[in-house]
Write an enzyme that holds these catalytic residues in place. Structure first.
Site, PDB file in Angstrom:
ATOM      1  N   HIS A  16      16.376 138.609  88.159  1.00  0.00           N
ATOM      2  CA  HIS A  16      16.491 137.191  88.499  1.00  0.00           C
ATOM      3  C   HIS A  16      17.866 136.603  88.237  1.00  0.00           C
ATOM      4  O   HIS A  16      18.043 135.393  88.226  1.00  0.00           O
ATOM      5  CB  HIS A  16      15.407 136.362  87.806  1.00  0.00           C
ATOM      6  CG  HIS A  16      14.025 136.819  88.186  1.00  0.00           C
ATOM      7  ND1 HIS A  16      13.537 136.658  89.463  1.00  0.00           N
ATOM      8  CD2 HIS A  16      13.065 137.458  87.479  1.00  0.00           C
ATOM      9  CE1 HIS A  16      12.321 137.183  89.516  1.00  0.00           C
ATOM     10  NE2 HIS A  16      12.007 137.683  88.332  1.00  0.00           N
ATOM     11  N   ARG A  67      21.694 120.773  90.261  1.00  0.00           N
ATOM     12  CA  ARG A  67      22.969 120.950  89.553  1.00  0.00           C
ATOM     13  C   ARG A  67      24.012 121.553  90.483  1.00  0.00           C
ATOM     14  O   ARG A  67      23.696 122.006  91.581  1.00  0.00           O
ATOM     15  CB  ARG A  67      22.758 121.920  88.389  1.00  0.00           C
ATOM     16  CG  ARG A  67      22.299 123.281  88.889  1.00  0.00           C
ATOM     17  CD  ARG A  67      22.307 124.363  87.844  1.00  0.00           C
ATOM     18  NE  ARG A  67      22.102 125.676  88.443  1.00  0.00           N
ATOM     19  CZ  ARG A  67      20.923 126.208  88.749  1.00  0.00           C
ATOM     20  NH1 ARG A  67      19.810 125.544  88.508  1.00  0.00           N
ATOM     21  NH2 ARG A  67      20.847 127.391  89.316  1.00  0.00           N
ATOM     22  N   GLU A 101       0.343 131.129  95.151  1.00  0.00           N
ATOM     23  CA  GLU A 101       0.718 131.069  96.564  1.00  0.00           C
ATOM     24  C   GLU A 101       0.817 132.474  97.121  1.00  0.00           C
ATOM     25  O   GLU A 101       0.832 133.460  96.367  1.00  0.00           O
ATOM     26  CB  GLU A 101       2.028 130.276  96.758  1.00  0.00           C
ATOM     27  CG  GLU A 101       3.243 130.895  96.130  1.00  0.00           C
ATOM     28  CD  GLU A 101       4.506 130.035  96.258  1.00  0.00           C
ATOM     29  OE1 GLU A 101       4.412 128.815  96.454  1.00  0.00           O
ATOM     30  OE2 GLU A 101       5.594 130.613  96.148  1.00  0.00           O
ATOM     31  N   LYS A 144       7.249 122.251  89.551  1.00  0.00           N
ATOM     32  CA  LYS A 144       7.136 122.906  90.858  1.00  0.00           C
ATOM     33  C   LYS A 144       5.897 122.452  91.612  1.00  0.00           C
ATOM     34  O   LYS A 144       5.926 122.371  92.845  1.00  0.00           O
ATOM     35  CB  LYS A 144       7.106 124.419  90.675  1.00  0.00           C
ATOM     36  CG  LYS A 144       8.423 124.945  90.166  1.00  0.00           C
ATOM     37  CD  LYS A 144       8.652 126.364  90.615  1.00  0.00           C
ATOM     38  CE  LYS A 144       9.987 126.833  90.092  1.00  0.00           C
ATOM     39  NZ  LYS A 144       9.878 128.096  89.378  1.00  0.00           N
TER      40      LYS A 144
HETATM   41  C1  MV4 Z   1       8.327 134.431  95.273  1.00  0.00           C
HETATM   42  C2  MV4 Z   1       8.566 135.708  95.805  1.00  0.00           C
HETATM   43  C3  MV4 Z   1       7.727 136.140  96.796  1.00  0.00           C
HETATM   44  N1  MV4 Z   1       6.716 135.362  97.224  1.00  0.00           N
HETATM   45  N2  MV4 Z   1       7.314 133.689  95.738  1.00  0.00           N
HETATM   46  C4  MV4 Z   1      11.631 134.627  91.784  1.00  0.00           C
HETATM   47  C5  MV4 Z   1      12.164 133.532  90.918  1.00  0.00           C
HETATM   48  C6  MV4 Z   1      11.556 132.273  91.391  1.00  0.00           C
HETATM   49  N3  MV4 Z   1      12.554 131.302  91.683  1.00  0.00           N
HETATM   50  C7  MV4 Z   1      10.765 132.624  92.601  1.00  0.00           C
HETATM   51  N4  MV4 Z   1      10.838 134.029  92.806  1.00  0.00           N
HETATM   52  C8  MV4 Z   1      10.136 134.638  93.794  1.00  0.00           C
HETATM   53  N5  MV4 Z   1       9.108 133.914  94.319  1.00  0.00           N
HETATM   54  C9  MV4 Z   1       6.527 134.159  96.688  1.00  0.00           C
HETATM   55  N6  MV4 Z   1       5.522 133.397  97.120  1.00  0.00           N
HETATM   56  C10 MV4 Z   1       9.637 136.454  95.312  1.00  0.00           C
HETATM   57  C11 MV4 Z   1      10.413 135.929  94.293  1.00  0.00           C
HETATM   58  C12 MV4 Z   1      11.496 136.742  93.825  1.00  0.00           C
HETATM   59  C13 MV4 Z   1      12.821 136.381  94.052  1.00  0.00           C
HETATM   60  C14 MV4 Z   1      13.178 135.208  94.708  1.00  0.00           C
HETATM   61  C15 MV4 Z   1      14.491 134.875  94.923  1.00  0.00           C
HETATM   62  C16 MV4 Z   1      15.502 135.719  94.454  1.00  0.00           C
HETATM   63  C17 MV4 Z   1      15.185 136.867  93.792  1.00  0.00           C
HETATM   64  C18 MV4 Z   1      13.842 137.211  93.576  1.00  0.00           C
HETATM   65  C19 MV4 Z   1      13.523 138.389  92.914  1.00  0.00           C
HETATM   66  C20 MV4 Z   1      12.226 138.736  92.697  1.00  0.00           C
HETATM   67  C21 MV4 Z   1      11.204 137.897  93.143  1.00  0.00           C
END
Ligand code: MV4
Length: 493
Positions: free
Chosen positions: A237, A293, A202, A118
């Site tokens: 998630h 994917r 971040e 990442k």
């Molecule tokens: C975040 C966020 C808020 N702010 N990054 C969750 C899994 C990973 N792919 C990234 N995720 C998140 N990153 C920042 N800077 C909130 C989440 C997040 C989330 C993102 C997409 C779908 C569901 C989620 C559930 C909880 C937190």
């Protein structure tokens, strides 16, 4: 057309069947692989040939790279389609395939590797002019430096693992006092989960939407997007409901985000099918990651664009040029997917594997069902609890919702608890109907509190519909077992 003659599908369940369906249409022979608990699975029956590759634990079968490549060679398959999960985003597997002269249906191993980090990926996208969230420019070298960055961007911030996925190692930090410990914990978790302890920070967005763009890119430099999907509704998630298009998408936002998604593909030398994920909040969007994917939710994009994404994956892997340009692709209507998991909604969604005693699938206008199960099938305990994907298409979003409700009503699954009642509750929820969702929607909605009622209604409905399925003397014993199951909530053997 120089498609393949034979393709091995390195997966199981509904997605293995989905890929084989595309093979069948293209007159490509399909080769299934299976573990010892999957010998009666539908994907084994659907395939032209099937090979036992090991015991039930994924590490002994569906994750056994050498065994799968060896099976591809033995069967004469020219290509391997990895589906999703298992080996789909493992660059070592893609590399091994290449070294052994087997075509991996997906991007190059170099692209998979680069997108798997990442930190590097975010740096690459920032350079390409794609909006990213403010944070450390790379990995965190020392806590003092991280503190300075955090002060500058303002709390709350989020600590993420460079190799992370599924929220592992992710921590939200509200002030400087907690930062040092969060970084240390993040490093430890990332190291043990991924063997890579690098973390970065971040700005944390409180209630973002998850919006993603589907891409197709061939090996001749042609790239298109297939519009957007909204995937905010999730639990732990795991996505539960996805739709296309995103309900709040405007033409202006779409053209900016699509441009960014294509810039991501250009910058990463992307080929084959892929998804660019963004977080969206208060009118702004930020690049999150690339999924290299075929995704679970590709179905809703297929319903709204009419494009068979798996067919295109196979064509691209065979070296074909994309048969259409961006201007040939249009979005029609609205599609929603509900992931049906064998889980108990009233017991914290604990997995509920077991035998399917009765099964009747929904149908009719606008319904698509991708399922890996059937009546009499025993769901093994070793794999994911997702058993099918129910999709509804309508000319407008509300029609898709109405069709989804009707399809859930028609869907009979008896013998295991499923997420069907949860989906019915979501399809009735006012906030969902208004398209007003975000990543914390399920926690905040009061759906969990009303689930008991939905589960009871669901069981009553099942009983009525199951009665209409009873026929023939052989089923008498099963009928008795079904009645017992429904009355007592007990699982017969
Ligand atoms: C975040 C966020 C808020 N702010 N990054 C969750 C899994 C990973 N792919 C990234 N995720 C998140 N990153 C920042 N800077 C909130 C989440 C997040 C989330 C993102 C997409 C779908 C569901 C989620 C559930 C909880 C937190």
């Amino acid at each position: 057309m120089t498609y393949f003659d034979k393709v091995l599908i390195a997966n199981r369940g509904e997605i293995a069947i989905r890929v084989m369906r595309a093979c069948k249409e293209l007159n490509i022979e399909s080769v299934a692989v299976y573990s010892s608990v999957d010998k009666d699975a539908l994907h084994v029956k659907y395939a032209d040939e099937a090979f036992l590759i090991g015991e039930a634990p994924p590490s002994k079968s569906y994750l056994n790279m050498e065994r799968i490549v060896e099976t591809a060679k033995k069967s004469g398959a020219e290509a391997v389609h990895p589906g999703y999960g298992f080996l789909a985003e493992n660059y070592r597997f893609a590399k091994l395939c290449q070294e052994e002269g087997i075509t991996f249906v997906g991007p190059s191993w170099q692209t998979i590797q680069a997108m798997g980090s990442k930190i590097e990926c975010k740096q690459m996208m920032r350079k390409a002019g794609v909006p990213v969230l403010p944070g450390t420019p790379g990995g965190i070298e020392d806590t003092a430096e991280a503190l300075l960055v955090a002060e500058e961007i303002g709390y709350p911030i989020i600590v993420k693992a460079s190799a992370g996925g599924g929220g592992i190692g992710m921590q939200i930090v509200h002030d400087g006092k907690a930062l040092g410990e969060a970084i240390d914990a993040g490093r430890r978790i990332a190291d043990s989960a991924f063997g890579d302890s690098r973390v970065f920070i971040e700005k944390y967005l409180m209630k973002p939407r998850h919006i993603e763009f589907q891409l197709l890119a061939d090996e001749h430099g042609n790239r298109v997007h297939l519009f957007d999907r909204e995937c905010s509704i999730q639990r732990r998630h795991q996505k539960l409901v996805e739709e296309s298009p995103c309900p709040i998408m405007s033409p202006q936002l779409r053209s900016r985000m699509a441009e960014s998604a294509l810039a991501v593909a250009r910058a990463s030398n992307y080929t084959n099918a892929g998804t660019v994920e963004f977080l969206y909040s208060e009118g702004n969007y930020y690049f999150m990651e690339v999924n290299t994917r075929l995704q679970v939710e590709h179905t809703v994009t297929e319903l709204t664009t009419g494009i068979d994404i798996v067919r295109q994956q196979l064509a691209i892997a065979a070296g074909e040029e994309l048969p259409f340009g961006q201007e040939d692709i249009s979005l029609r209507g609205h599609a929603i997917e509900c992931r049906i998991n064998a889980e108990d909604p009233l017991n914290n969604f604990a997995a509920d594997p077991g035998k399917i005693l009765r099964y009747r699938s929904p149908g009719g206008p606008g319904i698509r069902l991708d399922s890996g199960i059937h009546s009499g099938y025993s769901i093994p305990t070793n794999y994911d609890s997702m058993i099918s994907k129910l999709c509804a298409w309508g000319m407008v979003r509300l029609e898709a919702i109405e069709r989804m409700r009707r399809a859930i009503y028609e869907y009979v699954i008896i013998g295991v608890k499923t997420t069907l009642p949860l989906h019915y509750a979501i399809m009735q929820n006012q906030q969902f109907i208004e398209g007003n969702t975000h990543t914390h929607f399920l926690q905040e909605s009061h759906i969990a509190n009303s689930l008991q009622r939905y589960v009871m209604e669901d069981e009553a409905r099942m009983q009525t519909l199951a009665a209409s399925l009873r026929q023939g003397k052989k089923t008498a014993a099963v009928s008795a077992a079904v009645s017992l199951y429904l009355q007592q909530g007990q699982k017969p053997q």
